[in-house]
Design a protein around this motif. Structure first.
Motif, short mmCIF file in Angstrom:
data_model
loop_
_atom_site.label_atom_id
_atom_site.label_comp_id
_atom_site.label_asym_id
_atom_site.label_seq_id
_atom_site.Cartn_x
_atom_site.Cartn_y
_atom_site.Cartn_z
N TYR A 129 2.82 3.21 -2.94
CA TYR A 129 3.33 1.96 -3.49
C TYR A 129 4.73 1.65 -2.94
O TYR A 129 5.05 0.52 -2.61
CB TYR A 129 3.43 2.02 -5.03
N LEU A 157 4.38 0.29 0.58
CA LEU A 157 3.90 -1.10 0.61
C LEU A 157 5.02 -2.07 0.23
O LEU A 157 5.25 -3.08 0.90
CB LEU A 157 2.72 -1.26 -0.35
N ILE A 169 0.17 3.76 6.05
CA ILE A 169 1.14 2.82 5.50
C ILE A 169 2.56 3.14 5.97
O ILE A 169 3.31 2.26 6.40
CB ILE A 169 1.05 2.82 3.95
N ALA A 217 2.12 -5.78 4.70
CA ALA A 217 1.96 -5.13 3.41
C ALA A 217 0.66 -5.58 2.75
O ALA A 217 -0.08 -4.77 2.18
CB ALA A 217 3.16 -5.43 2.51
N GLN A 239 -2.32 -3.15 1.79
CA GLN A 239 -2.63 -3.05 0.37
C GLN A 239 -4.11 -3.36 0.10
O GLN A 239 -4.78 -2.64 -0.63
CB GLN A 239 -1.74 -4.04 -0.37
N TYR A 258 -6.23 -0.55 1.24
CA TYR A 258 -6.01 0.69 0.49
C TYR A 258 -6.75 0.63 -0.84
O TYR A 258 -7.50 1.54 -1.19
CB TYR A 258 -4.51 0.90 0.28
#
Ligand code: ADP
Ligand code: MG
Length: 583
Positions: free
Chosen positions: A32, A35, A159, A216, A220, A223
């Protein structure tokens, strides 16, 4: 300072090992963080450095996420192919929003991004093809050489490779000619005066920040393997802005730290609160708010201070590759500048009233007059900083009036400001180097990947040369704002010289200088004249000009009162009466 590379290496190494030793839950937090970091690094350039506020970054994330979701589920595209479309779509919408709002002054960009953010949220939620508020699921994982990157560890590496790339490119960008221009955007008059097309640059920065948000969004979406509107709402945009401020706004390490602190804080609250009491479980937003207030209270500049960590403008001095000198001006009796009947009104006040005069090539012309006579306004008209109401300004046979300041400097007219305009937090060298902006043309993309080094070395070498010339080499690496005001004026002169002018405009350069410094300044101006430069000097101090100027123009209440040799104007009864006082 020697530790910079070591720290970076240690950070990368820790990042490589972390997922091998950490439990899944912590890896998720780091995912997180990664991202969010991408988005916040974009905000560092846009908001922290460039001075533009956006509350629409989460929407750019969302647009990209939805684009890749639709393409990879409904159309069966590979995520990598969809990435290109995600980027193109996000960047072109940023470009359009920017185009519509950036030219308008003040808060229109903020309002534009808010409107964009709110409306697109409902578009995401209400379009059936996008799955409504339930969203779209079943996205494929990103594959690399046919190997799907699923699971926490693979996603983590994917990421963070993107984050690392963004960090390196953004650091390159900020440490370049374009970066210097971005750092000057908060002072548009200054930026324009030295050749920065501020609207174009603001637009480019806005699109760049959206590009990072698009990365991002794509990461995201693949993911989580599904998208829905919630993480792309207005709240999320505000959260990104908080991360920026918590991290210190102007540096990249701070962006990551800010993202980390907020994500860990928020997650801990969501876990802890229900344990304390089920009644306060949904109070996490309130506690979150309190936490942010607390952070601001204890670390006003953000948790990563630019100064403390030396992350601002770390600069090595350039020596090699001097810039070729521009050709000298031709015949010295030619008129270089012609000001013809120039008028400027501010409402009912006629600040400059039908003023005409010439500046010959290779001469020093003084403009004197009492306070409020219109001298600085005249400078602003010549340099394009203010539009002319009527009259014309010519440089040789080139019409300057009507041109934008960033084009006028390309005709080799450079200026200083009566009220010193230096960028705080930047070294003397960097401030001066802005003067050389127009002489090179390395662009945004070249700066991101460091293809600008030859040109950048040239700019720096030239800047250093001008700094030596005005005698400030001892303080070249010092924060320009820490110098006494008189020295700051000299820095401004060096910056103007860095633009290689044929016409140099100095607005009260001797104000705040001590006697010795005034003598040195007069020597410098004489030397520039010898080299063929024309200098137009506004000065309050009569004595300073009397021995220096070849020609003097006296203005009072916006009107030209007299002009001629220093001796002539000194003995002109009109001048004696209104300006010098009866002797
Ligand atoms: P000087 O440099 O000779 O001291 P200025 O050119 O700064 O004088 O100002 C001339 C007059 O115009 C002053 O009366 C000043 O108040 C006014 N003035 C200057 N700039 C502006 C502006 N942007 N808006 C309104 N009035 C201005
Ligand atoms: Mg003035």
């Amino acid at each position: 300072m020697a530790g910079h590379k070591t720290w970076a290496a240690a950070a990368v190494l820790t990042g490589l090992i972390a997922p091998l030793v950490l439990p899944d839950f912590y890896i998720t937090l780091l995912i997180y963080t990664g991202l969010a970091s991408l988005v916040v690094v974009g905000l560092v350039v846009l908001t922290g450095v460039g001075g533009m506020t956006s509350f629409g970054q989460a929407t750019f994330v969302g647009l990209s996420a939805y684009a890749t979701a639709v393409l990879s589920t409904a159309f069966g595209w590979s995520p990598w192919a969809a990435l290109l479309v995600s980027i193109a779509l996000t960047c072109s919408s940023a470009w359009l929003i920017g185009l519509l709002t950036i030219r308008l002054s003040g808060h229109y960009l903020v309002l534009g991004t808010i409107a964009w953010s709110i409306s697109l949220y409902y578009v995401f939620g209400n379009m059936m093809i996008l799955g409504g508020y339930n969203g779209l699921s079943g996205l494929p994982a990103v594959t690399l050489f046919g190997y799907p990157l699923t699971g926490f560890r693979n996603s983590y590496y994917l990421i963070w490779i993107f984050v690392l790339g963004a960090v390196v490119c953004t650091a390159n960008l900020l440490d370049s000619r374009v970066g210097r221009a971005i750092r000057s955007l908060r002072n548009p008059v200054l930026a324009e005066s030295f050749g920065v097309d501020i609207y174009k640059l603001r637009l480019a920065v806005f699109v760049y920040a959206a590009l990072l948000a698009a990365l991002a969004g794509w990461l995201q979406a693949h993911y989580f393997r599904f998208v829905n509107p919630t993480p792309f709402g207005f709240d999320a945009s505000i959260e990104y802005a908080f991360m920026l401020v918590v991290g210190g706004a102007t540096n990249i390490v701070g962006a990551i730290a800010g993202a980390f602190v907020l994500i860990v804080g928020k997650t801990s609250l969501q876990i802890l609160l229900p344990k304390i009491s089920p009644d306060i479980a949904h109070w996490d937003k309130i506690f979150f708010g309190l936490m942010i207030i607390g952070l601001f209270h204890y670390a006003r500049g953000g948790i990563v201070s630019t100064h403390r960590f030396g992350l601002g403008a770390k600069r090595s001095r350039a020596v090699a590759g001097s810039m070729p000198a521009h050709e000298k001006t031709a015949a010295s009796d030619a008129q270089l500048l012609r000001v013809e009947g120039v008028t400027k009104r501010f409402g009912a006040l006629v600040a400059v009233n039908n003023v005409s005069f010439d500046v010959a090539a290779g001469k020093v012309v003084g403009v004197i007059g009492p306070n409020g006579a219109g001298k600085s306004t005249l400078f602003n008209l010549i340099t394009g900083t203010l539009p002319i109401d009527s009259g014309k300004v010519w440089l040789g046979d080139q019409l300057l009036s009507g041109m934008a300041p960033h084009d006028i400097v390309r005709h080799r007219v450079a200026r200083t400001f009566q009220h010193v305009q230096l960028r705080p937090g930047l070294s003397v060298l960097d401030n001066v180097a802005l003067g050389g902006h127009w002489r090179e043309n390395t662009g945004f993309l070249a700066s991101l990947v460091r293809l600008d080094r030859v040109q950048e070395r040239r700019i720096r070498a030239n800047a250093l040369e001008q700094i030596r010339r005005v005698g400030l080499e001892d303080v070249a690496d010092v924060d320009a704002h820490s110098l006494p005001l008189g020295k700051q004026r000299i820095v401004e002169i060096a910056r103007a010289l860095c633009a290689s002018p044929t016409l140099l405009l100095l607005d009260e350069p001797a104000a705040g200088l001590r006697y010795q410094e005034k003598v040195a300044l007069a020597d410098l101006i004489s030397q520039l004249r010898e080299e063929g430069m024309s200098v137009l000097v506004v000065e309050h101090d009569m004595d300073f000009l009397m021995n220096l100027a070849d020609h003097i123009v006296v203005i009072s209440f916006g009107t030209k009162l007299s002009e001629g040799s220093p001796l002539h104007v000194q003995s002109d009864p009109k001048v004696i009466e209104t300006y010098l006082g009866v002797e």
